[in-house]
Design a protein around this motif. Structure first.
Motif, mmCIF file in Angstrom:
data_model
loop_
_atom_site.group_PDB
_atom_site.id
_atom_site.type_symbol
_atom_site.label_atom_id
_atom_site.label_comp_id
_atom_site.label_asym_id
_atom_site.label_seq_id
_atom_site.Cartn_x
_atom_site.Cartn_y
_atom_site.Cartn_z
ATOM 1 N N LEU A 179 0.747 -1.029 -0.208
ATOM 2 C CA LEU A 179 0.003 -0.135 0.192
ATOM 3 C C LEU A 179 0.794 1.288 -0.051
ATOM 4 C CD1 LEU A 179 -2.748 -0.874 2.435
ATOM 5 C CD2 LEU A 179 -3.046 -0.905 0.196
ATOM 6 N N GLY A 180 0.139 2.380 -0.342
ATOM 7 C CA GLY A 180 1.102 3.632 -0.592
ATOM 8 C C GLY A 180 0.276 4.321 0.716
ATOM 9 N N HIS A 181 1.152 5.233 1.188
ATOM 10 C CA HIS A 181 0.707 6.076 2.503
ATOM 11 C C HIS A 181 1.338 7.382 2.412
ATOM 12 C CE1 HIS A 181 4.331 5.630 4.601
ATOM 13 N NE2 HIS A 181 4.518 4.344 4.385
ATOM 14 N N LEU B 296 -4.806 3.169 -1.416
ATOM 15 C CA LEU B 296 -5.102 1.770 -2.054
ATOM 16 C C LEU B 296 -4.464 1.896 -3.435
ATOM 17 C CD1 LEU B 296 -8.628 0.815 -0.757
ATOM 18 C CD2 LEU B 296 -6.209 0.634 0.418
ATOM 19 N N PHE B 297 -4.762 2.631 -4.304
ATOM 20 C CA PHE B 297 -4.358 2.864 -5.951
ATOM 21 C C PHE B 297 -3.755 4.016 -6.347
ATOM 22 C CE2 PHE B 297 -8.840 3.551 -5.335
ATOM 23 C CZ PHE B 297 -9.261 4.659 -6.190
ATOM 24 N N TRP C 245 -4.356 3.324 -13.478
ATOM 25 C CA TRP C 245 -4.559 4.660 -12.649
ATOM 26 C C TRP C 245 -6.129 4.658 -12.316
ATOM 27 C CZ3 TRP C 245 -6.310 9.452 -14.757
ATOM 28 C CH2 TRP C 245 -6.227 10.558 -13.885
ATOM 29 N N THR C 246 -6.943 4.629 -13.359
ATOM 30 C CA THR C 246 -8.267 4.418 -13.175
ATOM 31 C C THR C 246 -8.968 3.909 -14.413
ATOM 32 O OG1 THR C 246 -10.257 6.025 -12.652
ATOM 33 C CG2 THR C 246 -8.551 6.828 -14.517
ATOM 34 N N TYR C 247 -10.330 3.997 -14.530
ATOM 35 C CA TYR C 247 -11.047 3.447 -15.543
ATOM 36 C C TYR C 247 -11.957 4.441 -16.110
ATOM 37 C CZ TYR C 247 -9.795 -1.267 -14.076
ATOM 38 O OH TYR C 247 -9.046 -2.478 -13.601
#
Length: 323
Positions: A133-135, A142-143, A214-216
């Motif tokens: 995970l990133g933080h 999460l993404f 990255w996204t949809y």
């Protein structure tokens, strides 16, 4: 196995009948607690209670924002030293939002009832996978997260949702185009720092990714950092211009799944940490939620931070009792 189902009844793709059906299906297989969120941050509060009560799995039926809240409730602040004796629940997602980026990236089926059946099969086989995970200092993502243009778009979309307008792909597209045109001459910028590289000044929008896509856009994947994944470190996508002429070719490459590149773009798909520094507050989003304007944000990464109920390679499989 004790399962807590956290439901956001206000999520875009949830219905009372659908929620009742999936709760009934889950309760026939597991000891189930069903909790409905009533306010922002409630999913995190419920997830913290699940940890305290020794729940085995937290399932979230909602959008990416609810899932983000639940993960932060399960894990606690990233700067908190983990207690090795503390057992934390696994996480499962039953899609209920408009984008469901995290669930789709994990390979969870889009239809909530189909996803429920998929989750049941994974739970009954005792399988999950651990992901990185990133933080920031006080919050997990999460993404993806970002400063600048994508946060401007997220902020505008939140305003439209609050005004009663649904978050459709067409509305996202129109809002994105309008935001770029409106901000094409905006000179607000920030500096990006990464390991083993000179600081990158004059950045006007930057994305930090924990996975790809990255996204949809509807069913179409947008991959800003194609080789970033849950088993790598962070991806960085930083552009020094919001100009239409410079970003149209870049957008074309993203939409045709070609490697993103441009003279105004710095990209790295596997960095240990990222720092954003601005002279004045700039909008920031995290997992599709607007989190305000900031002048300084530090992003880090932690491998194997969370156990998720999801299909995955055998090398990533583990049992739900793993802590």
């Amino acid at each position: 196995m004790r399962v807590m189902l956290i439901v956001n009844p206000f999520a875009t793709a949830t219905t009372p009948a659908g929620r009742d059906a999936l709760a009934h299906t889950l309760s026939s297989r597991f000891s189930l607690d069903v909790e409905h969120t009533t306010h922002r941050g409630h999913a995190g509060e419920l997830a913290r209670r699940a940890v305290a009560e020794g729940v085995d799995v937290v399932l979230v039926h909602g959008g990416d924002g609810s899932v983000n809240e639940a993960v932060n409730g399960i894990l606690g602040p990233p700067d908190q030293v983990p207690d090795p004796s503390r057992t934390v629940p696994g996480l499962g997602v039953i899609p209920g939002g408009s984008a469901n980026v995290f669930a789709r990236t994990l390979g969870i089926l889009a239809d909530p009832l189909a996803a429920t059946g998929q989750i049941i099969g994974l739970l009954e086989s005792g399988q999950c996978r651990r992901i990185g995970l990133g933080h920031t200092q006080d919050r997990w993502f999460l993404f993806n997260t970002g400063m600048g243009m994508d946060a401007v778009v997220v902020h505008a979309m939140e305003d439209k949702r609050h005004a009663g307008k649904p978050a459709t792909p067409a509305r996202y597209f129109r809002t994105t185009v309008a935001s770029f045109l409106r901000n094409a001459t905006n000179k607000a910028s920030f500096t990006v720092e990464v390991p083993d590289h000179e600081p990158i000044p004059g950045v006007q929008f930057g994305f930090v990714s924990n996975t790809s896509p990255w996204t949809y856009f509807g069913d179409y994947e947008i991959r800003t950092n194609p080789t970033t994944g849950f088993d790598t470190r962070l991806g960085l996508f930083a552009a020094t211009s919001t100009g239409v002429a410079r970003n149209l070719p870049l957008a074309a490459r993203l939409l045709t799944h070609r490697t993103p590149k441009g003279g105004h773009l710095y990209r790295d798909d596997d960095v240990e940490w990222v720092r954003f520094r601005a002279d004045e507050p700039i909008d920031v989003q995290m997992d599709g939620d607007y989190i305000g304007a900031h002048v300084a944000v530090d992003f880090g990464h932690r491998a194997d931070a969370l156990a998720v109920v999801a299909p995955g390679a055998d090398s990533l499989s583990t049992t739900l009792t793993t802590t």
